[in-house]
Enzyme design. Structure first.
Site, PDB file in Angstrom:
ATOM      1  N   LYS A 182       1.004  -1.195   0.062  1.00  0.00           N
ATOM      2  CA  LYS A 182       0.036   0.028  -0.067  1.00  0.00           C
ATOM      3  C   LYS A 182       0.986   1.083   0.096  1.00  0.00           C
ATOM      4  CE  LYS A 182      -3.588  -2.639  -0.017  1.00  0.00           C
ATOM      5  NZ  LYS A 182      -4.543  -2.951   0.883  1.00  0.00           N
TER       6      LYS A 182
HETATM    7  C1  LIG Z   1      -5.565  -4.246   1.282  1.00  0.00           C
HETATM    8  C2  LIG Z   1      -7.009  -3.860   1.269  1.00  0.00           C
HETATM    9  C3  LIG Z   1      -8.017  -4.294   2.617  1.00  0.00           C
HETATM   10  C4  LIG Z   1      -7.405  -4.876   3.504  1.00  0.00           C
HETATM   11  O1  LIG Z   1      -6.205  -4.480   4.306  1.00  0.00           O
HETATM   12  P1  LIG Z   1      -5.233  -5.583   5.136  1.00  0.00           P
HETATM   13  O2  LIG Z   1      -4.366  -4.644   5.716  1.00  0.00           O
HETATM   14  O3  LIG Z   1      -4.510  -6.594   3.990  1.00  0.00           O
HETATM   15  O4  LIG Z   1      -6.152  -6.216   5.954  1.00  0.00           O
HETATM   16  C5  LIG Z   1      -9.071  -3.854   2.398  1.00  0.00           C
HETATM   17  N1  LIG Z   1      -9.657  -3.145   1.430  1.00  0.00           N
HETATM   18  C6  LIG Z   1      -8.990  -3.121   0.132  1.00  0.00           C
HETATM   19  C7  LIG Z   1      -9.791  -2.193  -0.802  1.00  0.00           C
HETATM   20  C8  LIG Z   1      -7.596  -3.372   0.152  1.00  0.00           C
HETATM   21  O5  LIG Z   1      -6.954  -3.052  -0.835  1.00  0.00           O
END
Ligand SMILES: *Cc1c(COP(=O)(O)O)cnc(C)c1O
Length: 369
Positions: A182
């Protein structure tokens, strides 16, 4: 191999984590609050609750919203399953509303069709880092007395109408993930942002077992909770990463511009668009083939050319688990088309001009141009 996504860790990040390791606190120390404050300041929001991952952040946001079994939430089928899995975790039925074919975000024009007496919340997802039409979504929510919870996991560092995503200017809460790929990372991590004190306090409690101190200073548990805490090591890393966020976004935006130039005029594909009101965080770079029949052969061809491609996302309702629960895509023709044509190309801070040339060449070779 050019990876489709990759973290960027600096010497400062390593030093920050090492320093946290040498400190008195590995967890439940001062760093988490420091990170939360810095993130609140960056986004222009009052309150931040940092947690162990983005999925946990969605869970506590839904808990704070007070949505329960029998309620419905309107959301997009074009998302990672965590968005709707956590709705299922609190007993809420996800109702899938179709996407737009320019941004691949929720189509604000479609939302009202799906509102029933049971609808309590709209969960827009800012796909690939580009904001949904939050002004329109906010108006619909106001009219029907619904809450808005942004799944902004792709969009930290992005803006909508000159305001940072996460400011909650058009929503009740916004959720971020700090997973490795991210905008910034704490390896695993997440946060909920809000301007609502009640939601904030509820989320603080459920993050840590529902335990708080009573009047005499003893720990008591007065409601159900979890252990969704972020560690001090992660908070230190998050704080260090946050200092680099603007640079990361600038680098991603540069990659997007270079793609736009390199892919221009290739007849068989549709490059992504960024609307004027948005500054995308460019979490993903998704192209579509004009013909569905080109998609799989192009996908294979790029894979064989050493390009790390991917697919975001198969419609949530199309996963076997959701099919078993009876979900269907009848009402989402745009999502159906999208699912047959989308390919995610590499997008991260370290994609080079040369990588982009290689990728564009490979696509041109496929289309014989
Ligand atoms: C990455 C992501 C999540 C979940 O996040 P995690 O930290 O992996 O639990 C939820 N929604 C979206 C759209 C994501 O890209």
């Amino acid at each position: 191999m050019i990876p489709y996504a990759r973290q960027h860790i600096s010497q400062d990040d390593i030093a920050a984590v090492a320093s946290a390791l040498r400190s008195d606190w590995l967890t439940q120390g001062p760093q988490v609050a420091v990170f939360e404050k810095a993130l609140a300041l960056y986004c222009g929001v009052k309150y931040v609750v940092a947690v162990s991952n983005g999925t946990a952040a969605l869970h506590i946001a839904y808990l704070a919203a007070g949505i329960v079994s029998g309620d419905e939430a309107i959301t997009t089928p074009n998302t990672f399953v965590a968005t709707t899995n956590m709705l299922l975790a609190v007993g809420v039925k996800p109702v899938f509303s179709d996407i737009r074919l320019d941004t691949y975000n929720l189509n604000q024009e479609e939302i009202e069709k799906h509102i029933t007496k049971k609808t309590k919340v709209i969960v827009p997802v800012h796909f690939a880092g580009q904001s949904c039409d939050m002004s329109a979504i906010r108006s619909i929510a106001k009219k029907h007395k619904l809450l808005v919870i942004e799944d902004a996991c792709h969009a930290l560092g992005g803006q909508y109408r000159q305001k940072k995503i996460g400011s909650c200017a058009y929503s009740d809460m916004a959720v971020f993930s700090f997973h490795a790929i991210k905008s910034i990372t704490t390896a695993e991590g997440g946060a909920v942002l809000t301007n609502n004190k009640k939601f904030y306090e509820k989320m603080l409690r459920v993050r840590s077992h529902g335990i708080h101190k009573d009047k005499s200073g003893f720990n008591v548990m007065s409601e159900f909770g979890y252990n969704y805490r972020l560690t001090e090591l992660q908070a230190a890393l998050g704080l260090s990463q946050l200092k680099q966020l603007n640079r990361f976004i600038a680098a991603r935006r540069k990659v997007a511009r270079a793609y736009q130039v390199a892919l221009e005029g290739i007849p068989g594909i549709i490059a992504p668009t960024e609307l004027d009101q948005n500054t995308s965080a460019w979490h993903l770079y998704v192209i579509r083939t004009k013909k569905a029949s080109d998609r799989l052969p192009l996908y294979r061809h790029l894979q064989q050319s050493g390009i790390g491609i991917n697919f975001h996302y198969p419609a949530v309702y199309s996963h076997p688990y959701y099919k078993k629960l009876g979900f269907k895509g009848r009402q989402c023709p745009h999502m159906e088309l999208y699912g047959k044509t989308a390919i995610t190309l590499p997008m991260h801070v370290s994609v080079s001009e040369r990588d982009i040339k290689t990728i564009a060449q490979a696509i041109k070779l496929y289309f014989n141009v």
